[in-house]
Structures are given as C-alpha cells and as structure tokens.
Design a protein around this motif. Structure first.
Motif, mmCIF file in Angstrom:
data_model
loop_
_atom_site.group_PDB
_atom_site.id
_atom_site.type_symbol
_atom_site.label_atom_id
_atom_site.label_comp_id
_atom_site.label_asym_id
_atom_site.label_seq_id
_atom_site.Cartn_x
_atom_site.Cartn_y
_atom_site.Cartn_z
ATOM 1 N N ASP A 31 0.818 -1.208 0.000
ATOM 2 C CA ASP A 31 0.000 0.000 0.000
ATOM 3 C C ASP A 31 0.852 1.259 0.000
ATOM 4 O OD1 ASP A 31 -2.366 -1.476 0.116
ATOM 5 O OD2 ASP A 31 -2.303 -1.557 2.306
ATOM 6 N N VAL A 32 0.271 2.330 -0.500
ATOM 7 C CA VAL A 32 0.883 3.653 -0.403
ATOM 8 C C VAL A 32 0.403 4.255 0.914
ATOM 9 C CG1 VAL A 32 1.016 5.967 -1.387
ATOM 10 C CG2 VAL A 32 0.955 3.969 -2.904
ATOM 11 N N TRP A 45 4.206 10.726 1.294
ATOM 12 C CA TRP A 45 3.848 9.327 1.078
ATOM 13 C C TRP A 45 5.078 8.434 1.124
ATOM 14 C CZ3 TRP A 45 6.090 6.851 -3.038
ATOM 15 C CH2 TRP A 45 6.580 7.643 -4.072
ATOM 16 N N THR A 46 4.810 7.144 1.352
ATOM 17 C CA THR A 46 5.868 6.141 1.347
ATOM 18 C C THR A 46 5.277 4.797 0.971
ATOM 19 O OG1 THR A 46 7.736 5.251 2.598
ATOM 20 C CG2 THR A 46 5.674 5.508 3.784
ATOM 21 N N VAL A 47 6.131 3.898 0.541
ATOM 22 C CA VAL A 47 5.765 2.503 0.336
ATOM 23 C C VAL A 47 6.791 1.664 1.077
ATOM 24 C CG1 VAL A 47 4.597 2.793 -1.879
ATOM 25 C CG2 VAL A 47 7.047 2.363 -1.849
ATOM 26 N N LEU A 66 9.304 8.753 -8.740
ATOM 27 C CA LEU A 66 7.954 9.287 -8.546
ATOM 28 C C LEU A 66 7.904 10.351 -7.458
ATOM 29 C CD1 LEU A 66 5.792 6.056 -8.971
ATOM 30 C CD2 LEU A 66 6.169 7.914 -10.605
ATOM 31 N N ARG A 67 8.754 10.243 -6.449
ATOM 32 C CA ARG A 67 8.810 11.291 -5.414
ATOM 33 C C ARG A 67 9.219 12.624 -6.019
ATOM 34 N NH1 ARG A 67 11.214 7.197 -2.160
ATOM 35 N NH2 ARG A 67 9.671 6.488 -0.669
#
Length: 75
Positions: A31-32, A45-47, A66-67
């Motif tokens: 999940d994000v 955000w992180t994964v 993407l960051r």
C-alpha cells in the motif's frame, strides 16, 4: 494526484520498466501510506516493499523517480 492513482502509476511503471505482471508488483509494492502534509511538507507518502532484494530495489528506484514528480498526494 490521489494515492490510488499513484499506486496505479507505480504498477504501470514497474511492469513497463522491470517486466512481470501487475499482480506481482502489487504484492511487492504493498500500500501507499500517506502522512499529513503539516508534518511531511516535502513528501507525504511512502511505500514499504517486500520480496526479493532485486524486486525491492526496483520499487525503491521507481519510488525515487515518482517522489521527484509527485511529492504530495491526497486520499
């Protein structure tokens, strides 16, 4: 961008650049997770990928890319 859109972008990018299936990458990426912008103003955000070292390395490489493009996402 929403967290769902970011997740879809993760999967599409991984399939295109690293091969494999969306199902495989969905399991690796997980999940994000979002954080409040007030406490994380530069990237909210992180994964947390799981799987082989090669697979998690690919996810981290794509996450860095993407960051830079999408540092702030919403629900």
């Amino acid at each position: 961008m929403t967290s769902g859109e970011l997740h879809d972008l993760f999967l599409s990018t991984l399939v295109r650049e690293a091969g494999g299936t969306r199902r495989h990458w969905r399991l690796v990426v997980g999940d994000v997770k979002l954080y409040p912008v007030e406490t994380h103003p530069h990237c909210n955000w992180t994964v947390t990928p799981s799987g082989s070292a090669a697979a998690t390395g690919e996810v981290e490489r794509i996450a860095d890319m993407l960051r830079a493009r999408h540092p702030i996402v919403r629900n």
